[in-house]
Design an enzyme around this catalytic site. Structure first.
Site, PDB file in Angstrom:
ATOM      1  N   HIS A 258       0.840  -1.197   0.000  1.00 32.63           N
ATOM      2  CA  HIS A 258       0.000   0.000   0.000  1.00 32.63           C
ATOM      3  C   HIS A 258       0.877   1.249   0.000  1.00 32.63           C
ATOM      4  O   HIS A 258       0.704   2.148  -0.839  1.00 32.63           O
ATOM      5  CB  HIS A 258      -0.898  -0.021   1.243  1.00 32.63           C
ATOM      6  CG  HIS A 258      -1.757   1.190   1.399  1.00 32.63           C
ATOM      7  ND1 HIS A 258      -3.075   1.220   1.030  1.00 32.63           N
ATOM      8  CD2 HIS A 258      -1.491   2.431   1.908  1.00 32.63           C
ATOM      9  CE1 HIS A 258      -3.589   2.412   1.289  1.00 32.63           C
ATOM     10  NE2 HIS A 258      -2.641   3.175   1.823  1.00 32.63           N
ATOM     11  N   GLU A 259       1.828   1.293   0.930  1.00 31.68           N
ATOM     12  CA  GLU A 259       2.705   2.469   1.005  1.00 31.68           C
ATOM     13  C   GLU A 259       3.607   2.575  -0.221  1.00 31.68           C
ATOM     14  O   GLU A 259       4.012   3.676  -0.607  1.00 31.68           O
ATOM     15  CB  GLU A 259       3.533   2.429   2.290  1.00 31.68           C
ATOM     16  CG  GLU A 259       2.715   2.383   3.579  1.00 31.68           C
ATOM     17  CD  GLU A 259       1.692   3.498   3.703  1.00 31.68           C
ATOM     18  OE1 GLU A 259       1.890   4.569   3.081  1.00 31.68           O
ATOM     19  OE2 GLU A 259       0.679   3.309   4.396  1.00 31.68           O
TER      20      GLU A 259
END
Length: 497
Positions: A258-259
């Site tokens: 996600h990051e």
């Protein structure tokens, strides 16, 4: 010469903000606890200096002097700077410094309150952050609702009156799917998600795939641990991501990926915008479209697990024993109402966001008092997802955002979800991109995203990026269709209703 001086000044502001950002990153990952108070003062000083330099009379004079530059890059820099300058000059330096100090104190109070699951110790700090948010809204100005001034900080041009019908429509069209899938029973052996997987192996595998699949390389990025995963950057050549490690290993893997989506967005912004206000994502909704695309549309797909299952088996044979790519694909796409937002599945995730949006509105309006928040939170969780948090740590204290004063931020998560599918649908019209996605080879997709989404930075509005890349305004239709198609396939006819 005026443009050269303006660019020098904007570079200095950028450098001060980068230094404050580096201190913030260090606070979350490396800083010893006793440094908290002094760190707050240091960050307040830097943020105050940056604000003073950006909003003083000379900046206004330079903006007047440059007029409308003929050079396209300079013109975009001036246009975005004027918008930011007009807003920031409404915020006194003393207010900016007060907010920075309050944010630092609230953050450490939140960490302690969450650790001991005691909302009462955080409540006074939340009261202060809400007071600051109301004051900020009044200083910035708004036409319809104070929430609009705060939301505009993260999603330019968006108003609460626009978010409400989008969320209502999304609730209407996806809540029946939540109910049907929840009643359908297991689609896989979910015990695999908590099998032994050492912390170091989790981080190493997640980081390796982030580099190989998504292009996140140690030449310009690094990964650390924090209480709440986040991404920050101090230039396009210095990007930081964090993750957290738990027995539920998808938290680390999918948190990292996600990051990585956020990180690759910042990396993809064109170098010509460096050290100017244009050098950032167009909005947090557009930013979230990238992180949710990487985390869910790619990393939770069948092609992804067909490609990376053998690598997972090498580093975590206990996890993959008795499994195959299909069973693992079904497991990591488990739909189960969850107390924790960052662990929520795709089908239920937006209900976490809608809950926070509604509570924020009520807190700002004064129809909900801070001391009533845990009870209101628990009641809404029970109504939407049939769950009641057993303690504050798993309920109202789980997110970092309110301690950081990020009120008006949460809607961007769902806006990003909607945009992620709309963008991927558009990208797949390119044959090379579609073929790559089907093989879990994402180089062509990343190139398409850089060209159509990343490079412009803030030179285009979120709406302009969406229409240019997809050919239409943001709509929930592709996202809703995606959820139904994917999860009716995974859970079989029982989920079709």
């Amino acid at each position: 010469m005026s443009m050269d001086e303006l660019r020098r000044r904007l570079g200095q502001v950028s450098d001060l903000n980068a230094a404050a950002g580096l201190m913030s990153w260090d606070q979350e990952t490396q800083m010893p606890p006793e440094a908290a108070h002094v760190r707050g003062l240091q960050m307040a000083t830097l943020e105050g200096l940056a604000h003073e330099l950006f909003t003083d009379a000379r900046t206004a004079e330079l903006l007047d002097a440059v007029g409308t530059p003929e050079d396209e890059t300079d013109a975009a820099v001036v246009r975005v700077t004027r918008r930011d300058h007009a807003k920031d000059t409404r915020l006194p330096t003393a207010f900016v410094e007060e907010t920075a100090r309050a944010r630092n104190e609230a953050h450490h109070a939140w960490l302690d309150a969450r650790e001991h699951s005691r909302f009462s110790t955080f409540a006074p700090h939340l009261e202060r952050m809400l007071d600051l948010a109301r004051r900020q809204a009044d200083l910035l100005g708004y036409e319809e609702h104070p929430y609009d001034a705060l939301l505009d900080e993260y999603e330019p041009g968006m108003r609460a009156s626009q978010v409400r019908p989008v969320f209502a429509d999304l609730r209407t069209r996806t809540l029946p799917l939540v109910r049907r899938v929840a009643a359908a029973g297991d689609a896989a052996d979910y015990g695999v998600l908590t099998r032994p997987f050492s912390p170091e192996a989790q981080k190493a595998f997640a980081w390796r795939v982030a580099g190989e699949a998504f292009g996140l390389k140690p030449e310009f990025a690094r990964q650390d641990e924090s209480a709440h995963p986040f991404q920050t950057n101090f230039s396009r050549s210095d990007v930081r991501v964090t993750t957290r490690v738990e027995p539920y290993w998808p938290a680390c893997l999918f948190g990292t990926w996600h990051e990585a989506g956020h990180a690759m967005y910042e990396r993809g912004v064109a170098p010509r915008w460096e050290r100017t206000p244009v050098s950032a994502g167009a909005s947090l909704g557009v930013h979230e479209s990238q992180s949710r695309m990487f985390e869910n549309l790619l990393a939770r797909s069948r092609p992804f697990w067909r490609r990376y299952f053998p690598q997972l088996a090498e580093v975590a044979p206990e996890v993959t024993a008795g499994q195959d790519p299909e069973t693992l694909y079904r497991a990591v796409n488990r739909v189960q109402p969850s107390l924790i937002r960052v662990e929520a599945d795709e089908v239920t995730y937006n209900f976490h966001i809608m809950l926070r949006f509604e509570l924020e509105l009520a807190l700002l309006e004064g129809t909900l008092k801070v001391h009533e928040l845990p009870e209101a939170w628990n009641a809404k969780m029970a109504e939407d997802l049939g769950l009641t948090p057993p303690d504050d740590a798993q309920g109202v204290l789980q997110d970092i955002h309110w301690s950081a004063g990020l009120i008006g931020y949460f809607p961007t998560y769902t806006l990003g979800n909607l945009l992620s599918v709309q963008l991927l649908e558009a990208a797949r019209r390119n044959e090379a991109v579609a073929a790559g996605i089907d093989r879990a080879e994402y180089g062509p997709l990343l190139a398409w995203l850089v060209e159509n989404v990343h490079q412009p930075g803030r030179s285009l509005t979120p709406g302009e990026i969406t229409e240019r890349a997809t050919g239409r305004a943001l709509t929930a239709d592709p996202y809703v269709a995606y959820l139904h198609e994917k999860y009716e396939d995974i859970y079989g006819r029982k989920a079709e209703g």
